[in-house]
Design an enzyme around this catalytic site. Sequence first.
Site, PDB file in Angstrom:
ATOM      1  N   HIS A 195       5.599  -0.133  -2.586  1.00 56.88           N
ATOM      2  CA  HIS A 195       5.069   0.106  -4.143  1.00 56.88           C
ATOM      3  C   HIS A 195       5.878   2.308  -3.282  1.00 56.88           C
ATOM      4  O   HIS A 195       4.705   2.636  -4.238  1.00 56.88           O
ATOM      5  CB  HIS A 195       3.948   0.407  -4.543  1.00 56.88           C
ATOM      6  CG  HIS A 195       3.969  -1.533  -4.901  1.00 56.88           C
ATOM      7  ND1 HIS A 195       2.391  -1.659  -4.736  1.00 56.88           N
ATOM      8  CD2 HIS A 195       5.228  -2.193  -4.785  1.00 56.88           C
ATOM      9  CE1 HIS A 195       3.326  -3.256  -5.153  1.00 56.88           C
ATOM     10  NE2 HIS A 195       4.555  -3.683  -5.804  1.00 56.88           N
ATOM     11  N   CYS A 225      16.939  20.157  -8.860  1.00 55.70           N
ATOM     12  CA  CYS A 225      17.252  20.332 -10.822  1.00 55.70           C
ATOM     13  C   CYS A 225      16.289  20.517 -11.545  1.00 55.70           C
ATOM     14  O   CYS A 225      16.741  20.629 -12.551  1.00 55.70           O
ATOM     15  CB  CYS A 225      17.558  18.914 -11.200  1.00 55.70           C
ATOM     16  SG  CYS A 225      16.239  18.077 -11.726  1.00 55.70           S
ATOM     17  N   ALA A 240     -10.177  -9.623   8.058  1.00 55.36           N
ATOM     18  CA  ALA A 240      -9.568  -8.874   9.067  1.00 55.36           C
ATOM     19  C   ALA A 240      -9.295  -7.773   9.665  1.00 55.36           C
ATOM     20  O   ALA A 240      -8.731  -7.866  11.266  1.00 55.36           O
ATOM     21  CB  ALA A 240      -8.076  -8.861   8.526  1.00 55.36           C
ATOM     22  N   PRO A 284      -8.573 -16.857  -2.769  1.00 61.51           N
ATOM     23  CA  PRO A 284      -8.477 -17.082  -3.635  1.00 61.51           C
ATOM     24  C   PRO A 284      -8.560 -18.682  -3.690  1.00 61.51           C
ATOM     25  O   PRO A 284      -8.342 -19.062  -3.176  1.00 61.51           O
ATOM     26  CB  PRO A 284      -6.961 -16.893  -4.054  1.00 61.51           C
ATOM     27  CG  PRO A 284      -6.342 -16.810  -3.119  1.00 61.51           C
ATOM     28  CD  PRO A 284      -7.399 -15.881  -2.340  1.00 61.51           C
ATOM     29  N   CYS A 291      11.218  20.282 -10.014  1.00 61.10           N
ATOM     30  CA  CYS A 291      12.155  19.955  -8.334  1.00 61.10           C
ATOM     31  C   CYS A 291      13.248  21.007  -8.245  1.00 61.10           C
ATOM     32  O   CYS A 291      13.592  21.909  -9.294  1.00 61.10           O
ATOM     33  CB  CYS A 291      13.401  18.728  -8.706  1.00 61.10           C
ATOM     34  SG  CYS A 291      13.835  18.343  -7.455  1.00 61.10           S
ATOM     35  N   ASN A 337       0.675  -0.773   0.140  1.00 66.81           N
ATOM     36  CA  ASN A 337      -0.325   0.157  -0.287  1.00 66.81           C
ATOM     37  C   ASN A 337       0.878   0.886   0.062  1.00 66.81           C
ATOM     38  O   ASN A 337       1.734   1.326   0.262  1.00 66.81           O
ATOM     39  CB  ASN A 337      -0.569  -0.300   1.363  1.00 66.81           C
ATOM     40  CG  ASN A 337      -2.266  -1.218   0.712  1.00 66.81           C
ATOM     41  OD1 ASN A 337      -2.078  -1.535   0.457  1.00 66.81           O
ATOM     42  ND2 ASN A 337      -2.296  -1.849   2.368  1.00 66.81           N
ATOM     43  N   GLY A 345      -5.190  -8.654   2.709  1.00 69.03           N
ATOM     44  CA  GLY A 345      -5.601  -8.056   2.153  1.00 69.03           C
ATOM     45  C   GLY A 345      -5.410  -7.812   0.865  1.00 69.03           C
ATOM     46  O   GLY A 345      -5.324  -6.558   0.100  1.00 69.03           O
ATOM     47  N   ASP A 382      -0.511   4.303   1.910  1.00 64.79           N
ATOM     48  CA  ASP A 382      -1.345   5.663   1.404  1.00 64.79           C
ATOM     49  C   ASP A 382      -0.689   5.778   2.927  1.00 64.79           C
ATOM     50  O   ASP A 382      -1.436   6.237   4.249  1.00 64.79           O
ATOM     51  CB  ASP A 382      -2.780   4.788   2.022  1.00 64.79           C
ATOM     52  CG  ASP A 382      -2.813   3.385   2.834  1.00 64.79           C
ATOM     53  OD1 ASP A 382      -2.224   2.743   3.629  1.00 64.79           O
ATOM     54  OD2 ASP A 382      -4.040   2.231   2.299  1.00 64.79           O
TER      55      ASP A 382
END
EC number: 2.3.1.286
Length: 259
Positions: free
Chosen positions: A113, A152, A236, A219, A149, A96, A189, A98
């Site tokens: 991620h 740069c 959960a 699954p 930025c 996640n 999850g 978040d």
Amino acid sequence: MVRSGRFVPGPEHQEIVFLTGSGISARTGLGTFRGPEGLWTLAPETEQAMHAELLPESLPQLWSVWGRMAAIAAEHGPTPGHRAIARLGAPVITQNIDGLHQAAGSEVVAELHGSALFAVCLSSECRWRAPLDPGDGDRPEDHGVPATCPECGAPTRPDVVLFDETLPEAPLAQAVRLAQQAELFVVVGTSSTVFPAAQLAPTARAHGATTVLIDIAPPPETSLRAVFDHIIAEDAHEVLPDWERTLNQVGGTSFLDPF
């Protein structure tokens, strides 16, 4: 082999590690990505914008999508599942973006991620990174960061991993170490189909961990289920607070669990 009955961790599980996906955050309104009700199905134009090859033209849509998701997370806060994991003091590997595990109080979080709560420079050679203030809009200024930025001059972007991009090395290496050290490896999850995250439960099991899947709709594929010693087909947000109360020997429902 999956055993019957609801599994509950015991004193032999001193090193508990969690791997979480979008399912643990869905209760906040963020939703999930895959499946018939997932973001990629309901908003295919959003999925199309998540390909790195479309940058920089896709930046307005990225800011709009991820900024909105970060704002939803910030507004609704952690779920009972996030809070229970934090109170257990367990390290977390998450797919996640978040920031809800950190908001709940988890101290060790490997974000595979990236994070929608940060902006980075579009240039791979620049290391500028800054926290943002999630808002509503398709410009970085709508989220409290500059469009270019300050180091740069390249465009800025949300610090999330897009399709065709490699995962950040440090969080991935940390995730592998945590999986190898776990005595109990709990997946919550996530579809268990996205690599390399899908390889973490088998890695933990190969190093002696008990593996558990908690998913209200596990699954059906035998190959995916075979990775787990226990499958708990329940919510959960009910299972994890029960675990926490059992392991920490507390009773009742915490006032910290508002959902």
